[in-house]
Design an enzyme around this catalytic site. Sequence first.
Site, PDB file in Angstrom:
ATOM      1  N   GLU A 233      -2.616  -8.750   3.297  1.00 41.77           N
ATOM      2  CA  GLU A 233      -2.983  -9.241   4.629  1.00 41.77           C
ATOM      3  C   GLU A 233      -4.479  -9.116   4.909  1.00 41.77           C
ATOM      4  O   GLU A 233      -4.981  -9.687   5.880  1.00 41.77           O
ATOM      5  CB  GLU A 233      -2.166  -8.505   5.711  1.00 41.77           C
ATOM      6  CG  GLU A 233      -2.605  -7.096   6.025  1.00 41.77           C
ATOM      7  CD  GLU A 233      -2.144  -6.040   5.032  1.00 41.77           C
ATOM      8  OE1 GLU A 233      -2.391  -4.854   5.297  1.00 41.77           O
ATOM      9  OE2 GLU A 233      -1.551  -6.406   3.993  1.00 41.77           O
TER      10      GLU A 233
ATOM     11  N   CYS B 252       0.844  -1.198   0.000  1.00 44.69           N
ATOM     12  CA  CYS B 252       0.000   0.000   0.000  1.00 44.69           C
ATOM     13  C   CYS B 252       0.883   1.254   0.000  1.00 44.69           C
ATOM     14  O   CYS B 252       1.620   1.479  -0.946  1.00 44.69           O
ATOM     15  CB  CYS B 252      -0.978  -0.023   1.177  1.00 44.69           C
ATOM     16  SG  CYS B 252      -2.328   1.172   0.991  1.00 44.69           S
TER      17      CYS B 252
ATOM     18  N   HIS C 250      -3.854  -4.572  -0.105  1.00 47.85           N
ATOM     19  CA  HIS C 250      -3.382  -5.150   1.153  1.00 47.85           C
ATOM     20  C   HIS C 250      -3.509  -6.672   1.092  1.00 47.85           C
ATOM     21  O   HIS C 250      -4.607  -7.205   1.277  1.00 47.85           O
ATOM     22  CB  HIS C 250      -4.226  -4.636   2.320  1.00 47.85           C
ATOM     23  CG  HIS C 250      -3.982  -3.214   2.676  1.00 47.85           C
ATOM     24  ND1 HIS C 250      -3.010  -2.832   3.570  1.00 47.85           N
ATOM     25  CD2 HIS C 250      -4.589  -2.074   2.253  1.00 47.85           C
ATOM     26  CE1 HIS C 250      -3.019  -1.511   3.703  1.00 47.85           C
ATOM     27  NE2 HIS C 250      -3.973  -1.028   2.909  1.00 47.85           N
TER      28      HIS C 250
END
Length: 203
Positions: A187, A79, A185
């Site tokens: 994650e 990001c 992202h």
Amino acid sequence: MIAIVDYNMGNLASVKNAFDLLGEKVVVESDPDKLSQYDRIILPGVGAFGDAMEHLRARGMDEAVREYAQSGKHLLGICLGMQLLFESSEEFGITEGLGLIQGRVVSFDASRFHTPLKVPHMGWNRMFTKDHPLFSGLDEAHYLYFVHSYHALTTNAADTIGESVYGYRFTSAVAHENVMGLQPHPEKSHQNGLTILNNFINL
């Protein structure tokens, strides 16, 4: 060993949790002198580009990250962390970045949108990828989670390894030799994101 670079501007816990799910030990590292001891590093980031560069410089992490990249070991920006890899950003004025990938970071140009869209670009969107080890095991187009108001413009088209569409097509993943970056992202992107992170582990 993998280090997550701590410069007081990142979603460190969620990135670490993703690696925990993969059974990979990671260290949240705030000491720039220790970065060189790791096999791979993650540069996360949430917030404004200028603030992030100020924090990196204040901790001496800017030069440590540059030196790490020059060592040839793998680095992944996520990001804002991806945007910091570039030469500059126009967010709140022109700010110099790490200069590891040629190009700049610009705001979404609403005048190019065919239909009215809200900025920031937030939520699930597809990423169309080139053949790159980071995307091994994924389809050419897959959904990932995005939150951003600015995007990268690469100087060299070969450095763009993923693109997404929000009003128009934009660069959403980059790679130049050992330096890589993802605008979404991983994650927060469930199995697709974990697959990408696992691929990074195994590069």
